[in-house]
Design a protein around this motif. Structure first.
Motif, short mmCIF file in Angstrom:
data_model
loop_
_atom_site.label_atom_id
_atom_site.label_comp_id
_atom_site.label_asym_id
_atom_site.label_seq_id
_atom_site.Cartn_x
_atom_site.Cartn_y
_atom_site.Cartn_z
N PHE A 73 -4.01 2.69 11.84
CA PHE A 73 -4.34 4.10 11.59
C PHE A 73 -3.30 4.72 10.66
CE2 PHE A 73 -4.36 8.60 13.45
CZ PHE A 73 -5.38 9.01 12.61
N LEU A 74 -2.03 4.44 10.93
CA LEU A 74 -0.97 4.96 10.07
C LEU A 74 -1.03 4.36 8.68
CD1 LEU A 74 2.02 5.01 12.60
CD2 LEU A 74 0.78 6.98 11.67
N ARG A 75 -1.39 3.07 8.61
CA ARG A 75 -1.56 2.44 7.30
C ARG A 75 -2.70 3.10 6.53
NH1 ARG A 75 0.09 -2.88 6.15
NH2 ARG A 75 -1.09 -2.56 4.22
N GLY A 76 -3.77 3.44 7.24
CA GLY A 76 -4.88 4.11 6.59
C GLY A 76 -4.51 5.49 6.09
N ILE A 77 -3.74 6.23 6.89
CA ILE A 77 -3.27 7.55 6.47
C ILE A 77 -2.44 7.42 5.21
CG2 ILE A 77 -1.74 9.47 7.08
CD1 ILE A 77 -2.67 9.14 9.97
N ARG A 78 -1.56 6.41 5.20
CA ARG A 78 -0.74 6.17 4.02
C ARG A 78 -1.60 5.87 2.80
NH1 ARG A 78 -0.43 1.44 1.94
NH2 ARG A 78 1.08 1.00 0.29
N SER A 79 -2.62 5.03 2.96
CA SER A 79 -3.45 4.60 1.83
C SER A 79 -4.22 5.75 1.20
CB SER A 79 -4.43 3.51 2.28
OG SER A 79 -3.75 2.34 2.63
N VAL A 80 -4.66 6.69 2.03
CA VAL A 80 -5.55 7.75 1.55
C VAL A 80 -4.81 9.07 1.30
CG1 VAL A 80 -7.53 9.19 2.16
CG2 VAL A 80 -7.59 6.74 2.62
N CYS A 81 -4.02 9.50 2.26
CA CYS A 81 -3.46 10.85 2.20
C CYS A 81 -2.36 11.01 1.15
CB CYS A 81 -2.92 11.25 3.58
SG CYS A 81 -4.23 11.41 4.83
N ARG A 82 -1.71 9.93 0.77
CA ARG A 82 -0.62 10.04 -0.22
C ARG A 82 -1.11 10.67 -1.53
NH1 ARG A 82 -0.15 3.62 -1.95
NH2 ARG A 82 -2.37 3.16 -1.74
N PHE A 83 -2.36 10.39 -1.90
CA PHE A 83 -2.88 10.91 -3.16
C PHE A 83 -3.16 12.41 -3.08
CE2 PHE A 83 -4.61 6.44 -3.08
CZ PHE A 83 -3.58 5.92 -3.85
N TYR A 84 -3.63 12.87 -1.93
CA TYR A 84 -3.89 14.29 -1.76
C TYR A 84 -2.58 15.07 -1.64
CZ TYR A 84 -8.64 12.68 -1.08
OH TYR A 84 -9.87 12.07 -1.25
N ILE A 85 -1.57 14.43 -1.07
CA ILE A 85 -0.25 15.05 -1.02
C ILE A 85 0.30 15.23 -2.43
CG2 ILE A 85 2.15 14.71 -0.30
CD1 ILE A 85 1.00 13.27 2.21
N LEU A 86 0.18 14.18 -3.24
CA LEU A 86 0.58 14.28 -4.64
C LEU A 86 -0.19 15.40 -5.34
CD1 LEU A 86 1.95 13.05 -7.28
CD2 LEU A 86 -0.21 11.80 -7.55
N TYR A 87 -1.48 15.44 -5.11
CA TYR A 87 -2.36 16.43 -5.73
C TYR A 87 -1.89 17.85 -5.40
CZ TYR A 87 -6.73 19.10 -6.37
OH TYR A 87 -7.67 20.03 -6.72
N ILE A 88 -1.66 18.13 -4.13
CA ILE A 88 -1.22 19.46 -3.72
C ILE A 88 0.17 19.76 -4.27
CG2 ILE A 88 -0.63 20.92 -1.74
CD1 ILE A 88 -2.74 19.35 -0.13
N GLY A 89 1.04 18.75 -4.22
CA GLY A 89 2.40 18.95 -4.72
C GLY A 89 2.42 19.31 -6.20
N MET A 90 1.57 18.67 -6.98
CA MET A 90 1.51 18.99 -8.41
C MET A 90 1.00 20.40 -8.63
SD MET A 90 0.14 15.37 -10.00
CE MET A 90 -0.08 16.04 -11.65
N ILE A 91 -0.01 20.81 -7.86
CA ILE A 91 -0.52 22.19 -8.01
C ILE A 91 0.56 23.20 -7.70
CG2 ILE A 91 -2.17 23.88 -7.12
CD1 ILE A 91 -4.11 21.60 -6.61
N VAL A 92 1.35 22.94 -6.67
CA VAL A 92 2.36 23.89 -6.23
C VAL A 92 3.55 23.94 -7.19
CG1 VAL A 92 4.02 24.42 -4.39
CG2 VAL A 92 1.71 23.68 -3.80
N TYR A 93 4.00 22.78 -7.65
CA TYR A 93 5.27 22.72 -8.36
C TYR A 93 5.18 22.50 -9.86
CZ TYR A 93 7.44 22.60 -3.77
OH TYR A 93 7.84 22.92 -2.51
#
Length: 392
Positions: A73-93
């Protein structure tokens, strides 16, 4: 690190996890500092962030409902959520200069990338999967980004047509050397978005005619180096037959994946068809993968996503990228800057291409995902920056 690792494979694989570490640290910073109030008067930017969060939540819930083993489950979160985190981070910063520097680097990288492609072809002319340039597995979408950039900037008077022609031909040569049949469809999709988003001028007519000529030249090149692929592209019904084929390593076909997965695994279960086995259940080296990895479902985003999150996961993934077509159309009405408006058209074209790649690659689950999700973030970044400028 990502470019070097994917392009040459000479660096230890562990270094690729630096991107995941960075994504984790970025998540902590974002959710500590993020205040949606900073996007007052920018509903499209806020909605983009909310959508990314919603997609992550739905993916996480699928793993909880599917009672996936915590490790996978944690591996799956890593595989998918990292890209959305990057996406939000770019919008913010990110600001406008970051966007400009991104495109500057991508364009300047092109000659070196093609030189590497040429060397790889000379060394391994029959190793089609080895024609990956510096960029690696995102070579095809990278080429689309570059040719779309030159097309849009030519229309807006910022680039010369000879550069567009040269890049178009070199891209089709690369597609032939690497047996990238999907490039033709992505090229047509990208040009289609350019036609829809850009002003209707005589230059646009030139782009349409020139694009048709480029495709014809590309097909001729493909007929010389890859006659089988050429026949697939032009043969009556050949594309469909290729798409439903389960030979050549494709144990689950591209076009028939949902029905075949339902037949093999879900057995008409409404719950499984809707939500899949849960995020992480089919990760690489998971118990499921160890038993069924020979089906090569990890080669394609839509197969992997459907197995883990069902139709809901597929729909949310399509909605996420399709959303940027809508945001891009809205942004073009607000953005007055000529160059920024062109960048919006380019990113919108990449949104449609990103949907097409779901049945062509597994970019959305590999390190290459940083590229396509990063490009999506540029639309709300440019919208945010232009709104700020107009307020000032």
């Amino acid at each position: 690190v990502g470019i070097s690792y994917m392009g040459f494979g000479s660096l230890p694989v562990q270094l690729a996890y630096l991107g995941d570490l960075a994504a984790g640290l970025l998540a902590l910073i974002i959710f500590r500092r993020l205040r949606m109030g900073v996007f007052m008067g920018m509903p499209w930017v806020k909605k983009s962030i909310y959508l990314a969060i919603l997609v992550m939540i739905i993916n996480v819930l699928s793993g909880i409902v599917g009672m996936v083993s915590p490790i996978w489950f944690l591996r799956g979160i890593r595989s998918v959520c990292r890209f959305y985190i990057l996406y939000i981070g770019m919008i913010v910063y990110w600001d406008k200069m970051d966007v400009y520097q991104f495109f500057y680097f991508m364009i300047k990288l092109y000659p070196l990338n093609f030189a590497v492609v040429f060397i790889q072809w000379l060394l391994w002319p029959n190793n089609y999967d080895g024609i990956i340039g510096i960029t690696g597995t995102w070579l095809t979408v990278y080429m689309i980004l570059v040719v779309t950039y030159y097309a849009v900037m030519y229309l807006r008077g910022n680039e010369k047509i000879w550069k567009l022609a040269m890049v178009s031909i070199l891209n089709f040569v690369t597609a032939a050397w690497g047996d990238q049949k999907g490039y033709y469809f992505m090229f047509i999709a990208a040009i289609g978005i350019v036609v829809l988003y850009e002003r209707k001028t005589t230059k646009l007519f030139t782009i349409v005619i020139g694009g048709a000529i480029a495709i014809a030249i590309g097909l001729y090149i493909m007929s010389i180096w890859m006659p089988f692929s050429y026949n697939v592209l032009i043969g009556s019904g050949a594309i469909y037959q290729y798409g439903i084929s389960t030979t050549g390593g494709y144990e689950i076909s591209r076009f028939g994946a949902f029905n075949e997965i339902n037949s093999l695994f879900f057995h008409d279960s409404i719950l499984l068809n809707l939500f899949g086995y849960g995020l992480g259940a089919c990760e690489v080296y998971s118990p499921f993968y160890n038993q069924y990895g020979n089906l090569h479902y990890t080669w394609f985003t839509h197969e992997w996503t459907f197995l883990e999150t069902g139709y809901i996961g597929i729909i949310m993934l399509v909605i996420f990228f399709a959303w940027h077509l809508d945001v891009g159309a809205h942004a073009k009405k607000l953005i007055k800057n000529n160059y920024d408006g062109g960048l919006i058209s380019i990113c919108a074209a990449m949104a449609l291409v990103s949907i097409i790649t779901m049945i062509y690659f597994s970019l959305h689950r590999s390190y290459s995902g940083y590229f396509i999700y990063g490009v999506m973030a540029l639309i709300p970044v440019l919208l945010k920056e232009n709104v700020h400028e107009q307020e000032e």
